[in-house]
Design a protein around this motif. Structure first.
Motif, PDB file in Angstrom:
ATOM      1  N   ALA A 149     -43.376  38.928 -12.471  1.00 57.85           N
ATOM      2  CA  ALA A 149     -41.779  38.386 -11.640  1.00 57.85           C
ATOM      3  C   ALA A 149     -42.431  37.506 -10.304  1.00 57.85           C
ATOM      4  O   ALA A 149     -41.377  36.903  -9.983  1.00 57.85           O
ATOM      5  CB  ALA A 149     -41.257  39.384 -10.721  1.00 57.85           C
ATOM      6  N   LEU A 205     -37.477  36.296 -12.054  1.00 56.38           N
ATOM      7  CA  LEU A 205     -37.525  37.511 -13.285  1.00 56.38           C
ATOM      8  C   LEU A 205     -38.281  37.437 -14.011  1.00 56.38           C
ATOM      9  O   LEU A 205     -38.917  37.283 -14.418  1.00 56.38           O
ATOM     10  CB  LEU A 205     -36.042  36.558 -13.931  1.00 56.38           C
ATOM     11  CG  LEU A 205     -34.860  36.464 -12.985  1.00 56.38           C
ATOM     12  CD1 LEU A 205     -33.870  35.841 -14.087  1.00 56.38           C
ATOM     13  CD2 LEU A 205     -33.910  37.558 -12.320  1.00 56.38           C
ATOM     14  N   SER A 206     -38.546  39.180 -14.318  1.00 53.40           N
ATOM     15  CA  SER A 206     -39.355  39.557 -15.237  1.00 53.40           C
ATOM     16  C   SER A 206     -38.500  40.849 -16.134  1.00 53.40           C
ATOM     17  O   SER A 206     -37.410  41.509 -15.661  1.00 53.40           O
ATOM     18  CB  SER A 206     -40.218  40.412 -14.940  1.00 53.40           C
ATOM     19  OG  SER A 206     -40.193  40.837 -13.432  1.00 53.40           O
TER      20      SER A 206
END
Length: 574
Positions: free
Chosen positions: A104, A22-23
């Motif tokens: 990410a 995730l980012s």
């Protein structure tokens, strides 16, 4: 239907897609950890427009509120091997996508620079606005060699593929406000078909000029109050937000085989359009009911198993009642009476990111699954009179709380709808292997042994300033997370981070000594625990033939003619 095609937790066999990284870059939330803190605390990031952001005054005062990023004009072009001249011509949405993609991948434990070695890696991005084009033409700047690529929306995805050497599908999706969730749907299909082995999927949205906000206001979508009152009686439109998010998707079987951290699993999804309606931008209950049913069927999930839905939830007078009616008909009606389905919307926290709204909702839900908590949806006091929550068997998640049934598999839905009627719904579930269950006894036994070996902690950057910044960021992270095992930190730094040109090695026997050494690197000061160096770009080699009278013309010809191995080695050197 539940479990017919899957394992003991009902996951569709061979079809589930893991979210392994995730980012995000959101208002007052520069990463997923700070976004989760914002959500959990029940606060919003809505402010006045930053000074100097819009060069022209807006016709009304009510459009000057939104969720904004700080320093949207800043970009480390050299990090991505981009010249200052080309960076100036690039839409900041391209720059943001490069940063999100890198972060990410690192979060997924994948070294970004290793992807160019081969493999099919796809990029799927949602984007709808061209504010930078307006800025360019307003500035009367003459077009140059980088203008076409800098202003073309398709390059938002292609730029990331080019920078990292990715050879899978690469596209920008524009279905209006559902764009980034549609990108997730398309990426999952690509992974299941084998077009891609890994996918970077996200959406970006930047409010760079007043004109796009004025256009949205004239359409009638914005709240005069500068707040999003999702499902509330005060609902009168939404407030715009900006930023972006990205997830790394990978087939679940491959993620489990590789030992990846799995935030959650995309169990299934569906995509449709409302078709005929009273007006092109008016949603239909029938269309949204259909996409909900299709998504549950694709996920092999019974509607009663869904424990939470992240709404499209824009807080509009027309849209909210339609969305609530569809949810009640499909999911609420499948539940036991008096056991309402919790729903919420991240738009109440960070605003409506439009093209990026779907990926923001997905990231919020992935974090809720990871942390096994449901964060509050804000600005809800009493329901919209056109939304009979009790009859629909729904409730707004207005407080931080647990999932309805933590003993059952956590399953959630994420909705995103475009103003032209393109609807997307994604069904997420927890990983079949919960993080932290494996290896706990091993870590406990290691800690019981007492002494910690001296370990190398590797830090690098494109420049000396970048190296110092990375050292300071790691030092701050250690202060915020005092319980980390030094061996885990050393392993992650060595195996999941790119080795860039400016390097430092911190010899550490624990977090305290590491923080002191990292502080020295950050300040550019010497330390007995630190070794520094730089690497020549390209790794060039030189060979010296010393002479001394022992060489003669053609001296290796006979040897090369007799020994093919020598001939091949000599050719390679030459």
């Amino acid at each position: 239907m539940n479990g017919e095609r899957g394992d003991e937790k009902g996951l569709p066999a061979g079809e589930a897609i893991a979210v392994v990284g995730l980012s995000c870059r959101l208002p007052q939330a520069a990463d997923p950890e700070s976004f989760w803190r914002l959500l959990r605390a029940g606060t919003d990031a809505i402010t006045e427009v930053p000074e100097g952001r819009w060069s022209s005054a807006t016709p009304t005062g009510r459009t000057r509120r939104g969720g904004f990023l700080d320093h949207v004009d800043r970009f480390d072009a050299g990090f991505f091997r981009i010249s200052p001249r080309e960076a100036t011509a690039m839409d900041p949405q391209q720059r943001l996508t490069l940063e999100l993609g890198w972060e990410a991948l690192e979060d997924a434990g994948i070294v970004p620079t290793d992807l160019a070695a081969g493999g099919r890696v796809g990029v799927f991005m949602g984007a709808i606005w061209d504010d930078y084009v307006t800025l360019f033409h307003r500035s009367a700047t003459e077009a140059g060699e980088h203008t076409l690529t800098g202003l073309s929306r398709s390059i938002i995805a292609n730029r990331l593929s080019y920078a990292l050497g990715l050879r899978g599908p690469s596209m920008v999706v524009d279905t209006g406000q559902s764009s980034s969730l549609v990108a997730v749907h398309l990426a999952c299909q690509s992974l299941r078909r084998g077009e891609a082995e890994l996918a970077l999927v996200g959406g970006v949205n930047l409010n760079l000029v007043a004109e796009s906000t004025v256009t949205t206001e004239e359409f009638g979508a914005l709240s005069p109050d500068g707040r999003c009152f999702t499902f509330d009686a005060r609902a009168n439109g939404y407030v715009r937000g900006e930023g972006g998010g990205m997830v790394i998707l990978k087939p679940l079987a491959a993620a489990l085989a590789d030992g990846d951290r799995v935030y959650c699993v995309v169990r299934g999804s569906a995509l449709n359009n409302d078709g005929p309606s009273t007006a092109m931008t008016v949603p239909t209950t029938a269309g949204q009911e259909d996409v909900l049913r299709r998504a549950c069927a694709d996920a092999a999930v019974h509607p009663s198993d869904v424990q939470y839905v992240e709404l499209h939830g824009t807080g509009t007078k027309v849209g909210d009642p339609v969305e609530a009616a569809a949810l009640g008909a499909v999911l609420g009606a499948a539940r036991e009476p008096g056991s309402p389905l919790p729903v919420g919307s991240a738009k109440t926290n960070v605003g409506h990111l439009e093209a990026g709204a779907g990926i923001v909702g997905l990231i919020k839900t992935a974090l809720a699954i990871e942390h096994r908590e449901l964060p509050p949806s804000l600005n809800f006091e009493r329901p919209n009179p056109d939304i009979p929550l009790d009859a629909l068997n729904l409730r707004v998640q207005s407080d931080l709380g647990p999932w309805p049934d933590d003993l059952r598999p956590l399953i959630a839905g994420v909705s995103s709808f475009g103003m032209g009627g393109t609807n997307c719904h994604v069904v997420l579930g927890e990983s079949p292997v919960r993080a932290g269950t494996a290896g706990e006894s091993e870590s406990e036994s290691e800690s019981d042994q007492g002494s910690t070996p001296v370990l190398p902690w590797l830090v690098s950057g494109r420049t000396e300033a970048g190296l110092r910044a990375q050292a300071e960021r790691l030092r701050s992270f250690l202060e915020a997370e005092p319980g980390l095992r030094p061996v885990d930190v050393a392993y992650s730094l060595a195996t999941t981070r790119a080795a860039l040109e400016y390097r430092a090695v911190v010899a550490s026997d624990g977090a305290e000594s590491a923080r002191a050494a990292l502080a020295a690197v950050s300040a550019g000061q010497p330390s007995a625990s630190v070794a520094r160096g730089t690497v020549a770009r390209g790794g060039l080699s030189a060979f010296l033939f010393s002479g001394q009278g022992s060489q003669r013309l053609g001296m290796g010809r006979e040897l090369a003619g007799v020994f093919p191995v020598f001939a091949a080695a000599l050719d390679a050197v030459c």
